[in-house]
Design an enzyme around this catalytic site. Sequence first.
Site, PDB file in Angstrom:
ATOM      1  N   TYR B 281       0.969  -1.190   0.057  1.00 39.94           N
ATOM      2  CA  TYR B 281       0.004  -0.115  -0.029  1.00 39.94           C
ATOM      3  C   TYR B 281       0.735   1.316  -0.122  1.00 39.94           C
ATOM      4  CZ  TYR B 281      -4.253   2.799   1.154  1.00 39.94           C
ATOM      5  OH  TYR B 281      -5.201   3.597   1.437  1.00 39.94           O
ATOM      6  N   TYR B 329      -2.419   4.214  -9.958  1.00 35.69           N
ATOM      7  CA  TYR B 329      -3.287   3.512 -10.828  1.00 35.69           C
ATOM      8  C   TYR B 329      -4.683   3.881 -10.276  1.00 35.69           C
ATOM      9  CZ  TYR B 329      -5.792  -0.748  -9.789  1.00 35.69           C
ATOM     10  OH  TYR B 329      -6.900  -1.758  -9.777  1.00 35.69           O
TER      11      TYR B 329
END
Lengths: 133, 383
Positions: B281, B329
């Site tokens: 993450y 993204y």
Amino acid sequence: MTRVYPSAYEDADSQPFWAALGEGRLDMPRCDDCGRHLFYPRAVCTACGSERLTWVTARGRATVHSFTTIHQRDGGSYVIALVDLAEGPRMITEIIGENAGEVAIGAEVVLDVTGDPPRPFFRLAGPAQGRDA
Amino acid sequence: MNAPMSGRVAIAGVAESDLGITGRTPMALQAQAVTRALAEAGLSLSDVDGYCTSDLAGEYAPSVRMAEYLGIRPTYHDTSALGGASFLSQTAHAAQAIRDGRAEVVVVGYARAPRSWNPPVPAAPLYGPGQYERMWGAPFPVTAYALAARRYLHDHGAAPEQLAAVAVAARRWAGLNPAAYRRDPITVDDVLGSRMIADPLHALDCCLVTDGGGAIVLVGEDRARDLPQRPVFILGHGDASTHMNVSSMPDLTRTAAAASGERALREAGVAVGDIDVFQIYDSFTVTVLLTMESLGLCGPGEAGPLVAAGHTAPGGDLPMNTNGGGLSYCHPGEYGIFTIIEAVRQLRGACGDRQVPGAELALAHGTGGELSATSTLILGSNR
Ligand SMILES: [Zn+2]
């Protein structure tokens, strides 16, 4: 850019903190059993689990552990810091004063309870101390 | 209901919803992701008997609400909430539920739509432990991550260029992913030249804010063998937290990944050096450096130089965030589910231009809050 300082809902955990600021002090609970100071204020001691806590006043001295300068969209900026209070606990504060931009990790800072409603700001200790924000 | 013979649990389907600026609601996006994931798994809504999510438009009982929206009646629910790490934890819980015979087909879902769906919320006063941080009106969570980043640079004599290199590597991967929101190449100078948000973090050190949802479908190994996708197995898991508010973080440069990663690797019986591909993450560039060091990929202060030298970028020996990550993204808010989706696709060998050749073992890692809570999953295709 205008700074917005959100208001707080004062409850049984936080009311003594805000009330002390109204009288120019930074107060926090201290454990009657093991002596640990607690910040943020809590109902039990995080060191020993005791519920026997007494609100005490901080000396108002601290050391900068880290800091960041927040840049606002209009070009304004201000300094937020994590400081280690002389009593032990770490807290987030805003560093004010003409020399706030000179803040560094390890710098000594002193409490300045100011604003409406009052909040526990800090200033760099030393020659520039006492100048206006 | 019988527990699967092998005791192993597989991910049989993964999918994203529409991504980017969708004009859709969080409910619609989560439903899209779920139905798409079921479709690729060769299953349908009527097969689902377990539902997990941490969030649905900020309302309580999110799994119950989403089950109603989908028209399903699950007998297994999980709303474990570790912020952006929630879904990795829920995936591990779901695997255990399937092993125990308490569920057969479990879906983990998530979506938010910060670019398209922002109902007015009345400003509430500060309350609870967060008030002592939020009383300054500074923006969170970026302020917390900036405080950690400043301390990291100080402790290691490192420069902001090392943080910027994380964003550059993410963008290189995004260039290989058609689903990524930002794909144009960037340089370290671009990152350092972008607007300063909270020193030392610039705009390009911060994750995107985009709409998006994701879903994964879990079944027992025996059932997975009869379904169309190559099964990806859940081999190990660990959760940990060290604090919620950053002022209570014991060490600004060491995250709970040290504990969650160690547990996950031990359960899987592998070492971090065995991992072929990492999905970590990346809420902010600093999150990646702190997580790499906390997971034991390298020693304290070594992550920045590794990333700057290209080890995590395409072609590197530590391929990381191969979808382009939250930085390039997609980042709707709690990104963790996308780490699982991309890990599964890599282990299936289905990633096209960005495929890591021969990837058989993946580490997916979520971080929630203000570097507060982490969840680590080890996934494998061939064990
Ligand atoms: Zn005590």
